[in-house]
Design a protein around this motif. Structure first.
Motif, PDB file in Angstrom:
ATOM      1  N   VAL A 227       1.098  -1.354   0.087  1.00 49.91           N
ATOM      2  CA  VAL A 227       0.043   0.170  -0.144  1.00 49.91           C
ATOM      3  C   VAL A 227       0.893   1.141   0.173  1.00 49.91           C
ATOM      4  CG1 VAL A 227      -1.420   0.947   1.362  1.00 49.91           C
ATOM      5  CG2 VAL A 227      -2.158  -1.532   1.133  1.00 49.91           C
ATOM      6  N   THR A 232      -2.728   5.880  -3.510  1.00 51.45           N
ATOM      7  CA  THR A 232      -4.391   5.488  -2.832  1.00 51.45           C
ATOM      8  C   THR A 232      -4.649   7.203  -2.814  1.00 51.45           C
ATOM      9  OG1 THR A 232      -2.763   4.037  -0.686  1.00 51.45           O
ATOM     10  CG2 THR A 232      -5.211   5.136  -0.017  1.00 51.45           C
ATOM     11  N   LEU A 324      -6.766  -3.443  -1.526  1.00 53.51           N
ATOM     12  CA  LEU A 324      -6.603  -2.852  -0.081  1.00 53.51           C
ATOM     13  C   LEU A 324      -6.638  -1.027  -0.701  1.00 53.51           C
ATOM     14  CD1 LEU A 324      -6.707  -3.480   2.464  1.00 53.51           C
ATOM     15  CD2 LEU A 324      -4.286  -3.915   2.915  1.00 53.51           C
ATOM     16  N   GLU A 325      -5.383  -0.504  -1.305  1.00 52.74           N
ATOM     17  CA  GLU A 325      -5.351   0.347  -2.603  1.00 52.74           C
ATOM     18  C   GLU A 325      -6.940   1.573  -2.553  1.00 52.74           C
ATOM     19  OE1 GLU A 325      -0.965   1.711  -3.155  1.00 52.74           O
ATOM     20  OE2 GLU A 325      -2.290   0.418  -4.170  1.00 52.74           O
ATOM     21  N   TRP A 328      -9.242   1.550   0.533  1.00 47.90           N
ATOM     22  CA  TRP A 328      -8.894   2.532   1.559  1.00 47.90           C
ATOM     23  C   TRP A 328      -9.013   3.849   0.267  1.00 47.90           C
ATOM     24  CZ3 TRP A 328      -4.923   0.119   5.011  1.00 47.90           C
ATOM     25  CH2 TRP A 328      -4.763  -0.532   5.952  1.00 47.90           C
ATOM     26  N   ILE A 331     -12.013   5.311   0.018  1.00 43.39           N
ATOM     27  CA  ILE A 331     -13.449   5.499   1.709  1.00 43.39           C
ATOM     28  C   ILE A 331     -12.210   6.794   2.060  1.00 43.39           C
ATOM     29  CG2 ILE A 331     -12.943   5.067   4.319  1.00 43.39           C
ATOM     30  CD1 ILE A 331     -13.192   1.813   3.777  1.00 43.39           C
ATOM     31  N   LEU A 332     -11.498   7.059   1.427  1.00 48.75           N
ATOM     32  CA  LEU A 332     -10.210   8.097   2.040  1.00 48.75           C
ATOM     33  C   LEU A 332     -10.828   9.311   0.711  1.00 48.75           C
ATOM     34  CD1 LEU A 332      -7.891   9.992   2.908  1.00 48.75           C
ATOM     35  CD2 LEU A 332      -6.440   9.081   1.058  1.00 48.75           C
ATOM     36  N   SER A 671     -17.442   2.897   5.237  1.00 50.58           N
ATOM     37  CA  SER A 671     -17.372   1.283   4.398  1.00 50.58           C
ATOM     38  C   SER A 671     -18.143   0.145   4.443  1.00 50.58           C
ATOM     39  CB  SER A 671     -16.072   1.482   6.085  1.00 50.58           C
ATOM     40  OG  SER A 671     -15.545   2.210   6.775  1.00 50.58           O
ATOM     41  N   LEU A 795     -12.573  -0.487   9.787  1.00 45.93           N
ATOM     42  CA  LEU A 795     -11.494  -1.196   9.487  1.00 45.93           C
ATOM     43  C   LEU A 795     -11.719  -2.885   9.062  1.00 45.93           C
ATOM     44  CD1 LEU A 795      -8.202  -0.965   9.701  1.00 45.93           C
ATOM     45  CD2 LEU A 795      -8.467  -2.935  11.794  1.00 45.93           C
ATOM     46  N   SER A 798     -13.782  -3.153   5.469  1.00 43.78           N
ATOM     47  CA  SER A 798     -12.786  -2.592   4.416  1.00 43.78           C
ATOM     48  C   SER A 798     -11.708  -3.387   4.109  1.00 43.78           C
ATOM     49  CB  SER A 798     -12.084  -1.482   5.040  1.00 43.78           C
ATOM     50  OG  SER A 798     -11.303  -1.296   5.824  1.00 43.78           O
ATOM     51  N   VAL A 799     -11.549  -4.656   5.272  1.00 46.60           N
ATOM     52  CA  VAL A 799     -10.719  -5.594   5.130  1.00 46.60           C
ATOM     53  C   VAL A 799     -11.098  -6.223   4.598  1.00 46.60           C
ATOM     54  CG1 VAL A 799      -9.023  -6.984   6.089  1.00 46.60           C
ATOM     55  CG2 VAL A 799      -8.914  -4.758   6.870  1.00 46.60           C
TER      56      VAL A 799
END
Ligand SMILES: Nc1ncnc2c1ncn2[C@@H]1O[C@H](COP(=O)(O)OP(=O)(O)OP(=O)(O)O)[C@@H](O)[C@H]1O
Ligand SMILES: [Mg+2]
Lengths: 812, 306
Positions: A227, A232, A324-325, A328, A331-332, A671, A795, A798-799
C-alpha cells in the motif's frame, strides 16, 4: 442453573482458587495451571469477557475471528462445490448430517413441549445422540471436502492453516473438558462429559477463529507493504472527481442544505424561547447528518459496481494497484469530501446559530430592560429566558447522582408517584408531605439495595447483604476546591484525619504542617468577616464589595447544582404564584448541611449555588434532597434532572464534537457501502447499505435483544405464529404441530441471527448531537470510545472488502 | 534462448466461464500453450469469440484460469507488482468519461508513482504522439470512438512499459490513424519492447507481426512466423516481362530452352486472409483439438531456398 451461569462461576472459582493459592503462598503444583486455564477460559469462551478496553478488544477479536473462520471455511467449501470436486459418498454424508440435525432439533422441541416422551438411553436422550451423529457426519464431510480441495490447489499456506486449526480445536476441546471437569470436582458435583465437550467445542471454535484471523492478518500485513500513499491518494482523487462530476453529490447536498437553512426560521418555532438553541442545534446537526448519510448511501455502494460494470476497473487492476488501495482510496476520497462538507455545513450552522441565538438573547435582555419598571414580573421572566439561552450554549459537564424516593408516609421507594401521564418518564413527589427525592453521590450501594437498607434502618433492623453492584458517583471534590483556599486546606486535613482514624500511622507531622498553613488563613477569614459586619452596619457599599472580594480570594467558589423539574398541578393554585421546592444538601461524613427554598421554574433549569465548605471532608459523598413545599402540587423528577455542575466547557468545541459524531457515522457507513460494492451489483449494494444504516440507527436495541435471545414471545417464527393466532407474548403455547415447527425453525435461526447481529454497528450511539443540543459536554472518553467503535467497524469491513475483491474476477 | 528472453509463458491455459451456480457456460479457452519472446510483435488472431480477449484478461489477472497457468516476466498473473512493467489497452476504451485527457494520463501516471515533473513530460509527449493536442482539456465523454482509442493507447504507454498488450488497437481508427498506430508499434519494437496484439484486421497484422497465433473457438489452430505461414511451398511462381501474346503457347518450351527474360522464380505467398479463412473452414469441418507446433521452430533447420 444454566450452563452460562455455571461457567461464570467456573471463571470465578478458577481465579479465586488461583488468588487463594497465591495469598497462602503454598507452592501448589496446580496453581500456575489454574491461572493459565483461567486465561484460556477468558480467551476461549465466546460469551465471556472482562471489563474495560481489554474486554471490548477481546470480544471484538472473538467476533472477528469467528467471522474470519466462517468466511474462510465457507469460501473453501463454496469453491469446492463450484469445482464439483465433492464425491457422491461425501454429498450423501452431508445430506444425512443436515437431515439428522433437523430431526434432532425437532425431537428436542417435541420433548421440551411435552408432545413426545423419548426413552433415555444410557442417561442421554436419543435426540442428543442423533445430534452428535449429525454433527460428526457434517464434520467428516467438511474435513474431506477441505482436504480434497486443498490437495488440488498448490497453496502451502492454506494447508498449514488447516493443520493449525485442528491444533486449535484440539486445544480448545481439551481445555474446555478440563475446566468443566475441574469445576465439577472442586464443587463436588457431577457434570456429564457432554457438557465438557460442548464447552470444548465453543472454545475450540474461538481458537480456530483466532487462527483464521491470524492468517488473514498475516495476508493483510503482506498486502500492507504494497500500500502506497501516492496511489491511495490517486484513487481517492478519482472517487472525489467521480462524486463531483458524475453524481454532482456535493453540489446537490450543499444546495439542499442552503435551501433548508434559508427557510429554517419559518418552520422551526421553539415552544419556549429558551428551547431555541436546543431546537436549532438539534435540527442543524440532524440536517447535516441526514444529508451526509444520504450522500454516502448513494456514493459508496455504487462506486465499485459501476466501475466493474462499465469495465473502467480494467485499467486500474492492470496497473500496479493493490486491491486494498482501491478500497481505502475510495474510503479516503469520500471521507475527504465528507470532511469538507461537514466543515462547510458546520461553519455555516455555527455562525447562523450564534447569530440567531445571540441576537435573541440581546433582544430579550433589551426588552426586559425596557419594561422592568412597568412590568417587573414579565421582566424577570425575560431575564430568565436570556439566562437559559446562555446556559444551553455551553458544554456542561454534569456529575450525576443516584435517585431514590421517600413517599408521603416516609417509606423508601425506588420510584415516586405515577401521576398517570403516559409519556412522562419522571415520577413525582407530593407537596407538603414528607415525600422527597434523594440524590446520593459517592461510592454508594445500588438504589435497589439502598431502598431495602433504608427500610431496614428505619425499623431499626440491620441492613441485608448487597445484591447489586456498587455505584461510583463521587463528586470530584478536588475540581471544586481551589488550591490555597481555606476549604482546600480543611479538606486535606479532613482526608488525612480520616486515614488516621482508619489506622494509618505517621501522618501527624503532615497534619501539623497543614494546620500551620491553615492558621493565617483562618485569622484573615475572621478579620475579614468582622470587617464585613462593620461595613454592613455602616452601610458602606464600596467597603462591603471590597471585603467580599478579599473573602472570595481565600475561599473556594460555591459549586452549582442544576435541576429541571416538571410540575403536576391538582389545583390551579393562585395565578402567578409559583410552586416552591426545598433543597437540603448534606455532607454525610461531616453532617454539615445547607438548606434553601426556591420557586420552581417549570421546564427551565433551576440553578442553586452551594457553599464549597459543604464538600470539605466529604470524600465525594453528598446527599441532595428535594421536597415540594406547595401543598396539593406534585414535583416531577428523574435521575438525570439534577446534577452537580462540574465544569463549563466551550460550546464551540462541543459543537465540533457533535459534528465529529456525524463524521464517524459517515466513516462506518462508507466502509459498509464500499464493502457491499465489492461483491454485489449496485442496486443490491445500495439496499444493503440502507439496511445496515436503518438496522443500526433505528433497530439496534431490538437487534441487541435478539443477540442475547431475551425476547419475550420467542424467535421470529414463534412471534409470527403468535401474531397470526392472536396469542399474547406471555401466553404458553399449546404444542401443536405449528408451534413445534415454529420453535424448531427458531432454534435453527436464532443462534445464527444472534451472531450476525454484531455486524450491525450502533449508529445511534455514535450520534452525540442530543448532548450538544442540551448543552452538555461530550466527554473525551465518549469521543475516544466512539472513535474506537467506528474503527472497530470500518477496519474489518474494509479489510473484508479487500479479501473479496482480491478473490473475485473483476472481468467475469 | 535464455529464460529471461521469454516474456510470456502460457501453459495449458484453460478458461471456462460459469454461471452463478457454477455450471459451465462457455469454454472460452482450451489448453492453450504459448510463449512470447522479448522484442517481438506477437499477433493473436481469430474470429469473433475465439478467446483472444479472454487470453489477455487471463494474462492480466482480470480473470482467473480454470486450469493451467500463465507467467509474465516469470511471475504469476495475480502478482500486481509485475504490472509496473506492463501497458494494457483494453478492447474498448474503458476510461473514466468524467476526466479530460490530461487528467486521465495524470491519474494513471500517479498509479505508477511517476514523479510530477516526469509525468508532465510524458503526458505532453503522449498526447502529442496520439494527436489529441487540440482536445486535451475536453472530458472524455465528448470524445469520438477513435479519439478514445487514441487516449487509451496513450494511457497504456504512460509507464514506458516493457510489455504492451493491445486488444484490437486499430478498431475504430481511420486509415491514417491505423497507419500511425502501425508505425508506432514498429517504433516500440525498435525500442526493444515486446508487443502482443489481438485483432482480426488481417492486413494490418500481416504487415507488422513477427509471429502470430490463430485461435478458433478457444483452440490454438496455427502458430508461427508470419513469413513461414504465408509461404506456399509447392507452387513456383514465375514473373515474366515483355512476352508477346503469341508466345504464351510456347512458354513451357521457352522456359525449357532458357530463352526468355526471366525476372524471378520464387514461391508465391497467399494473403493472411486466405490462410485465415482456410483454417476457420478446416476447423469447422474437422472439429477437435489439433496439435500445433511452432512453425518457426519446426522450420528452423531448413531455410526455404528453392
Ligand atoms: N464474461 C463472460 N461470460 C461468459 N462468457 C464470456 C464472457 N466473456 C467472453 N465470453 C465468451 O468467451 C468466448 C471468447 O470470448 P472473447 O471475448 O475472448 O473473444 P474474442 O476472441 O476477444 O472475440 P472478439 O474478436 O469479438 O473480441 C466467447 O464465446 C464469449 O461468448
Ligand atoms: Mg476481443
Amino acid at each position: 442453573m444454566t450452563l452460562g451461569g455455571i461457567f461464570n462461576n467456573v471463571l470465578d472459582s478458577i481465579f479465586l482458587i488461583a488468588q487463594a493459592d497465591a495469598a497462602a503462598a503454598t507452592p501448589q503444583a496446580a496453581s500456575w495451571l489454574m491461572n493459565f486455564m483461567g486465561w484460556v477460559y477468558l480467551l476461549g469462551d465466546p460469551a465471556i469477557t472482562t471489563k474495560g478496553l481489554l474486554g471490548s478488544l477481546l470480544t471484538w477479536l472473538k467476533i472477528i475471528g469467528l467471522f474470519s473462520l466462517v468466511a474462510w471455511i465457507g469460501a473453501r467449501v463454496l469453491q469446492a462445490i463450484k469445482d464439483r470436486i465433492s464425491l457422491p459418498a461425501l454429498s450423501g454424508l452431508a445430506a444425512a448430517g443436515l437431515v439428522g440435525g433437523l430431526i434432532s432439533i425437532l425431537l428436542q422441541v417435541l420433548q421440551s413441549t411435552g408432545r413426545l416422551a423419548l426413552p433415555i438411553i444410557g442417561g442421554v436422550s436419543p435426540a442428543i445422540i442423533l445430534a452428535i451423529l449429525s454433527i460428526i457426519a457434517v464434520v467428516v464431510w467438511l474435513e474431506a471436502t477441505l482436504w480434497i480441495s486443498m490437495s488440488r490447489r498448490e497453496s502451502p499456506g492454506d494447508k498449514l492453516l488447516l493443520i493449525a486449526m485442528h491444533i486449535a480445536l484440539a486445544f480448545g476441546m481439551f481445555s474446555g473438558i478440563y475446566i468443566v471437569q475441574n469445576y465439577a470436582s472442586t464443587q463436588g458435583i457431577k457434570i456429564s462429559i457432554l457438557e465438557g465437550i460442548q464447552q470444548g467445542s465453543r472454545m475450540g471454535l474461538t481458537f480456530m477463529g483466532y487462527t483464521a484471523l491470524a492468517m488473514l492478518g498475516f495476508r493483510l500485513l503482506q498486502e500492507l507493504r504494497r500500500v502506497n500513499p501516492i496511489r491511495t491518494m490517486a484513487i481517492a482523487w478519482l472517487s472525489r472527481k467521480e462524486a463531483t462530476r458524475r453524481m454532482w453529490a456535493p453540489y446537490v447536498v450543499t444546495a439542499v442544505f442552503l435551501v433548508v437553512l434559508a427557510f429554517t426560521h419559518w418552520f422551526l418555532q421553539p415552544p419556549r424561547p429558551a428551547e431555541m438553541s436546543r431546537l436549532f442545534v438539534g435540527t442543524l446537526t440532524l440536517l447535516c447528518s441526514l444529508l451526509i448519510t444520504l450522500m454516502i448511501i448513494f456514493l459508496s455502494p455504487l462506486s465499485l459496481p459501476t466501475d466493474i460494470q462499465q469495465q473502467t476497473i480494467y485499467t486500474i487492476v492492470s496497473k500496479p494497484v493493490s486491491r486494498l488501495e482501491m478500497i481505502w482510496g475510495r474510503i479516503l476520497g469520500y471521507m475527504t469530501l465528507v470532511t469538507l462538507i461537514i466543515a462547510l455545513f458546520g461553519g455555516i450552522s455555527y455562525i447562523y446559530l450564534i447569530r440567531q441565538v445571540n441576537s435573541t438573547i440581546r433582544l430579550t435582555a433589551a426588552e426586559a430592560e425596557s419594561i422592568r419598571s412597568g412590568n417587573p414580573l414579565r421582566a424577570t421572566q425575560l431575564d430568565e429566558q436570556a439566562e437559559q439561552l446562555t446556559a444551553r450554549m455551553s458544554a456542561r459537564v454534569p456529575v450525576k447522582g443516584s435517585l431514590l424516593f421517600r413517599d408521603s408516609r416516609g417509606t423508601p421507594q425506588i420510584k415516586g408517584i405515577d401521576v398517570g401521564q403516559e409519556l412522562e418518564y419522571r415520577t413525582h413527589v407530593e407537596g407538603a408531605t414528607p415525600s422527597k427525592g434523594i440524590w446520593r453521590f459517592g461510592v454508594i450501594s445500588h438504589p435497589f439495595d439502598e431502598v431495602r437498607n433504608m427500610a431496614a434502618r428505619d425499623s431499626g433492623k440491620p441492613p441485608g447483604p448487597q445484591q447489586y453492584p456498587i455505584l461510583d458517583r463521587r463528586v470530584p471534590v478536588d475540581n471544586f476546591l481551589r488550591a490555597g483556599t481555606l476549604e482546600y486546606v480543611d479538606n486535606q486535613i479532613a482526608t488525612l484525619k480520616a486515614q488516621q482514624s482508619k489506622g494509618v500511622k505517621g501522618l501527624e507531622s503532615n497534619i501539623e504542617a497543614l494546620q500551620t498553613q491553615r492558621r493565617p488563613l483562618a485569622n484573615k477569614d475572621a478579620e475579614l468577616k468582622a470587617a464585613l459586619k462593620a461595613a454592613q452596619t455602616a452601610d458602606k457599599q464600596d467597603e462591603i464589595n471590597r471585603v467580599q472580594g478579599e473573602l472570595a480570594l481565600i475561599h473556594s467558589d460555591p459549586f452549582k447544582v442544576e435541576m429541571t423539574f416538571t410540575i403536576y398541578r391538582t389545583t390551579k393554585g393562585r395565578v402567578g404564584e409559583p410552586v416552591f421546592a426545598s433543597m437540603k444538601v448534606l455532607n454525610p461524613i461531616t453532617s454539615e448541611q445547607y438548606e434553601n427554598t426556591f420557586p420552581v421554574r417549570e421546564y427551565y433549569t433551576d440553578m442553586q449555588t452551594i457553599p464549597a465548605s459543604l464538600l470539605v471532608g466529604s470524600g465525594g459523598f453528598l446527599n441532595i434532597e428535594i421536597q415540594c413545599v406547595s401543598s396539593t402540587q406534585y414535583l416531577g423528577m428523574a435521575e438525570s434532572d439534577l446534577f452537580v455542575l462540574a465544569s463549563d466547557g466551550s460550546f464551540f468545541w462541543n459543537f465540533f464534537r457533535g459534528l465529529m459524531g456525524v463524521w464517524l457515522q459517515a466513516l462506518v457507513l462508507t466502509s459498509i457501502g464500499v464493502f457491499a460494492g465489492t461483491f454485489l451489483s449496485w442496486p443490491v449494494a445500495l439496499l444493503t447499505t440502507i439496511a445496515f444504516f436503518i438496522g443500526g440507527q433505528v433497530a439496534f436495541g431490538y437487534l441487541q435483544e435478539f443477540a442475547i435471545q431475551a425476547q419475550t414471545g420467542g424467535g421470529p417464527f414463534e412471534s409470527l405464529y403468535r401474531l397470526l393466532s392472536h396469542d399474547n407474548q406471555m401466553a404458553d403455547l399449546t404444542p401443536t404441530l405449528a408451534v413445534v415447527t415454529a420453535k424448531t425453525l427458531d432454534s435453527l435461526i436464532l443462534p445464527v441471527m444472534s451472531r450476525l447481529v454484531y455486524v450491525v454497528p450502533n449508529f445511534a450511539s455514535l450520534d452525540v448531537s442530543n448532548s450538544v443540543a442540551d448543552g452538555f459536554a461530550v466527554t473525551n472518553d465518549k469521543m475516544i470510545g466512539n472513535a474506537l467503535m467506528a474503527i472497530a467497524y470500518a477496519l474489518p469491513f474494509s479489510v473484508a472488502g479487500f479479501f473479496v475483491l482480491k478473490n473475485r474476477e473483476v472481468a467475469a | 534462448m535464455s529464460q529471461s528472453d521469454i516474456i510470456i509463458e502460457i501453459k495449458n491455459l484453460t478458461k471456462v466461464y460459469r454461471d452463478f451456480w457454477g455450471r459451465p457456460k462457455v469454454q472460452a479457452l482450451k489448453a492453450l500453450d504459448l510463449q512470447v519472446k522479448r522484442g517481438e510483435i506477437f499477433g493473436l488472431l481469430g474470429p469473433n469469440g475465439s478467446g483472444k480477449t479472454t487470453t489477455i484478461k487471463l494474462l492480466l489477472g482480470l480473470l482467473f484460469p480454470t486450469e493451467g497457468e500463465a507467467l509474465i516476466f516469470n511471475e504469476p498473473t495475480t502478482n500486481v507488482a509485475k504490472n509496473e512493467r506492463i501497458g494494457y489497452l483494453p478492447e474498448e476504451s474503458y476510461l473514466y468519461k468524467f476526466l479530460n485527457a490530461e487528467e486521465t494520463l495524470d491519474f494513471y501516471g500517479r498509479l505508477f508513482k511517476i514523479s510530477g515533473a516526469e509525468r508532465r513530460k510524458r503526458i505532453n509527449k503522449l498526447i502529442d504522439m496520439v494527436g489529441l493536442n487540440h482536445a486535451r482539456h475536453r472530458q472524455l465523454r465528448e470524445y469520438s470512438k477513435g479519439m478514445q482509442r487514441r487516449i487509451g493507447l496513450a494511457q497504456a504507454l504512460i509507464n514506458d512499459p516493457e510489455l504492451v498488450l493491445l486488444d484490437e488497437p486499430t478498431s475504430g481508427l481511420d486509415p491514417i490513424g491505423t497507419a500511425e498506430i502501425k508505425d508506432l508499434i514498429l517504433d516500440l519494437k525498435a525500442q526493444g519492447k515486446t508487443i502482443v496484439l489481438s485483432g482480426h484486421l488481417l492486413a494490418d497484422m500481416q504487415d507488422i507481426c513477427d509471429r502470430i497465433a490463430i485461435l478458433h473457438r478457444g483452440e490454438l489452430r496455427e502458430l508461427g512466423r508470419v513469413q513461414d505461414l504465408l509461404t506456399v511451398q509447392d507452387i513456383t511462381q514465375i514473373k515474366v516481362k515483355d512476352l508477346p501474346d503469341s508466345a504464351i503457347d510456347e512458354i513451357r518450351q521457352v522456359i525449357e530452352r532458357h530463352n526468355g527474360n526471366l525476372v524471378s522464380v520464387d514461391h508465391p505467398t497467399t494473403t493472411l486472409d486466405e490462410l485465415f479463412l482456410r483454417i476457420v473452414r478446416e476447423s469447422d469441418q474437422f472439429p477437435g483439438r489439433r496439435h500445433v507446433t511452432d512453425r518457426a521452430k519446426a522450420d528452423a533447420g531448413s531455410p526455404n531456398n528453392s
